[in-house]
Design a protein around this motif. Structure first.
Motif, PDB file in Angstrom:
ATOM      1  N   ARG A   1       0.842  -1.209   0.000  1.00  0.00           N
ATOM      2  CA  ARG A   1       0.000   0.000   0.000  1.00  0.00           C
ATOM      3  C   ARG A   1       0.873   1.255   0.000  1.00  0.00           C
ATOM      4  O   ARG A   1       0.621   2.204  -0.753  1.00  0.00           O
ATOM      5  N   ALA A   2       1.898   1.270   0.845  1.00  0.00           N
ATOM      6  CA  ALA A   2       2.764   2.443   0.926  1.00  0.00           C
ATOM      7  C   ALA A   2       3.481   2.683  -0.394  1.00  0.00           C
ATOM      8  O   ALA A   2       3.615   3.827  -0.857  1.00  0.00           O
ATOM      9  N   TYR A   3       3.945   1.592  -1.029  1.00  0.00           N
ATOM     10  CA  TYR A   3       4.653   1.730  -2.302  1.00  0.00           C
ATOM     11  C   TYR A   3       3.737   2.325  -3.362  1.00  0.00           C
ATOM     12  O   TYR A   3       4.090   3.298  -4.048  1.00  0.00           O
ATOM     13  N   PHE A   4       2.559   1.751  -3.538  1.00  0.00           N
ATOM     14  CA  PHE A   4       1.675   2.233  -4.598  1.00  0.00           C
ATOM     15  C   PHE A   4       1.100   3.606  -4.282  1.00  0.00           C
ATOM     16  O   PHE A   4       0.778   4.363  -5.211  1.00  0.00           O
ATOM     17  N   ASP A   5       0.992   3.956  -3.011  1.00  0.00           N
ATOM     18  CA  ASP A   5       0.566   5.321  -2.684  1.00  0.00           C
ATOM     19  C   ASP A   5       1.653   6.326  -3.052  1.00  0.00           C
ATOM     20  O   ASP A   5       1.351   7.471  -3.423  1.00  0.00           O
ATOM     21  N   ARG A   6       2.927   5.930  -2.974  1.00  0.00           N
ATOM     22  CA  ARG A   6       3.998   6.820  -3.438  1.00  0.00           C
ATOM     23  C   ARG A   6       3.950   6.963  -4.959  1.00  0.00           C
ATOM     24  O   ARG A   6       4.169   8.052  -5.498  1.00  0.00           O
ATOM     25  N   VAL A   7       3.674   5.859  -5.653  1.00  0.00           N
ATOM     26  CA  VAL A   7       3.509   5.942  -7.104  1.00  0.00           C
ATOM     27  C   VAL A   7       2.341   6.858  -7.437  1.00  0.00           C
ATOM     28  O   VAL A   7       2.416   7.691  -8.354  1.00  0.00           O
ATOM     29  N   LEU A   8       1.251   6.724  -6.696  1.00  0.00           N
ATOM     30  CA  LEU A   8       0.076   7.569  -6.886  1.00  0.00           C
ATOM     31  C   LEU A   8       0.458   9.040  -6.796  1.00  0.00           C
ATOM     32  O   LEU A   8       0.049   9.858  -7.640  1.00  0.00           O
ATOM     33  N   ALA A   9       1.253   9.392  -5.781  1.00  0.00           N
ATOM     34  CA  ALA A   9       1.620  10.792  -5.578  1.00  0.00           C
ATOM     35  C   ALA A   9       2.415  11.343  -6.751  1.00  0.00           C
ATOM     36  O   ALA A   9       2.259  12.511  -7.134  1.00  0.00           O
ATOM     37  N   ARG A  10       3.276  10.505  -7.351  1.00  0.00           N
ATOM     38  CA  ARG A  10       4.077  10.975  -8.484  1.00  0.00           C
ATOM     39  C   ARG A  10       3.276  10.983  -9.780  1.00  0.00           C
ATOM     40  O   ARG A  10       3.415  11.894 -10.597  1.00  0.00           O
ATOM     41  N   ALA A  11       2.456   9.962  -9.978  1.00  0.00           N
ATOM     42  CA  ALA A  11       1.745   9.828 -11.249  1.00  0.00           C
ATOM     43  C   ALA A  11       0.480  10.676 -11.319  1.00  0.00           C
ATOM     44  O   ALA A  11       0.089  11.112 -12.401  1.00  0.00           O
ATOM     45  N   LEU A  12      -0.171  10.886 -10.169  1.00  0.00           N
ATOM     46  CA  LEU A  12      -1.407  11.677 -10.120  1.00  0.00           C
ATOM     47  C   LEU A  12      -1.222  12.798  -9.100  1.00  0.00           C
ATOM     48  O   LEU A  12      -1.795  12.769  -8.005  1.00  0.00           O
TER      49      LEU A  12
END
Length: 351
Positions: free
Chosen positions: A131-142
């Motif tokens: 969850r933490a990893y994909f939330d970081r991706v979320l912050a960069r991508a969106l």
């Protein structure tokens, strides 16, 4: 990035290094300082280390402060970043000479992605790590939705605190109302944002995984955000436990190869390929959105890959942008790099 300057960061008392565009291979024996060099570049471009959140640990032993600076270009735009570290004071960050308020602001303007062996936890670790990893991706991508995970976490914390007060007789049930409403609203938005970023990653992740020999790779996120009715139905249990027992803070994101969950049924090599494929997929996504590929820092990424997979990975990361990759010897890289550097303790020289 074409210039790195370090002063009293980790094992480097002083380093001024010119870098070529493309694939840069950094070699040296274990313990020579290869990872320290990548870490320093990460600090200079992201404001934080990928190994510790204690800034004082980044300063070279015996020194009171240090600095990491890089200069280069994002597309046609020249940039220069500098992060000053201290054992006594908060770090100071500058971008093109202007003060930057936080590491988060720097990361929103300069993109760097890192692979280290401990990133295998994204696949082999528990749900919270994913969850933490994909939330970081979320912050960069969106970036417009970058604050959602933190906002949801804050509302969840307030609701949990209110649950404990009500359970302890310090508040009535009405104290839960505003926080329950916020949790429901933000949970729905967070689940939608996660689903969107996973949808954007799905195709490049499958393609890069297949390229590295991991077949039928997919990302699975089948989540339903809690409703007001579902939270009301479980209120007695939540009061008893003092925590909210449903919501995206408990969701699982599975990384699969066919019908196999790689967390449980993947080999170490397959887990490594999955993490590398995720990084490459995110790099493609960021490049497609911003027009500029991110800087890639790959620490010991080639080990546990056979010669064919090392060649495929090298071809991929060498085709766009700039990548710094470490290995104990030049023979680990099947292709000729744009630049070869050799690291000995405290020193970097042409290889």
């Amino acid at each position: 990035m074409d210039q790195v300057s370090l002063r009293d960061v980790r094992s480097y008392p002083r380093l001024d290094l010119a870098l070529e565009p493309g694939l840069v291979l950094i070699t040296g024996p274990n313990g020579a300082g290869k990872t320290n060099l990548l870490e320093a570049v990460h600090v200079a471009t992201q404001g934080i280390s990928f190994r510790t959140r204690q800034d004082a640990q980044l300063v070279r032993r015996g020194a009171a402060e240090g600095s990491a600076r890089v200069a280069g270009a994002r597309g046609e735009v020249r940039i220069e970043t500098e992060v000053r570290l201290s054992t006594r004071e908060p770090k100071r960050i500058r971008l093109n000479g202007a003060a930057v308020a936080s590491a988060e602001e720097l990361r929103s303007r300069v993109h760097t992605l890192a692979f280290t062996p401990d990133r295998l936890a994204v696949v082999k670790g528990g749900p919270a790590t994913r969850r933490a990893y994909f939330d970081r991706v979320l912050a960069r991508a969106l970036p417009a939705r970058a604050e959602l995970p933190a906002a949801y976490g804050a509302a969840l914390g307030q609701r949990n605190a209110a649950l404990r007060r009500v359970a302890g007789g310090l508040s009535d049930a009405g104290a839960l109302e505003p926080w329950t409403e916020q949790v429901v609203t933000l949970a729905r938005e967070l689940v939608e944002a996660r689903a969107r970023v996973l949808e954007l990653l799905a195709a490049p992740f499958a393609e890069r995984s297949a390229e590295l020999g991991l077949s039928a790779a997919t990302l699975d996120y089948d989540a339903e955000p809690p409703t007001r009715e579902s939270l009301d139905a479980r209120l007695a249990r939540d009061l008893e436990r003092g925590t909210t027992g449903a919501g995206p803070h408990l969701d699982e994101i599975r990384i699969l190869s066919g019908d196999r969950d790689l967390r449980t049924f993947g080999s170490q090599g397959e887990q490594r390929m999955a993490v590398l494929s995720l990084l490459l997929a995110e790099a493609e996504l960021l490049a497609s959105h911003g027009g500029v590929p991110p800087l890639l820092l790959l620490d010991d990424a080639l080990s546990e890959l056979d010669a064919d997979r090392r060649r495929r990975l090298s071809e991929r990361v060498g085709s766009v942008g700039q990548t710094l990759i470490t290995a104990t010897g030049a023979e680990a890289l099947p292709l000729a790099p744009a630049q070869l550097l050799a690291v000995t303790p405290g020193e970097v020289r042409p290889g």
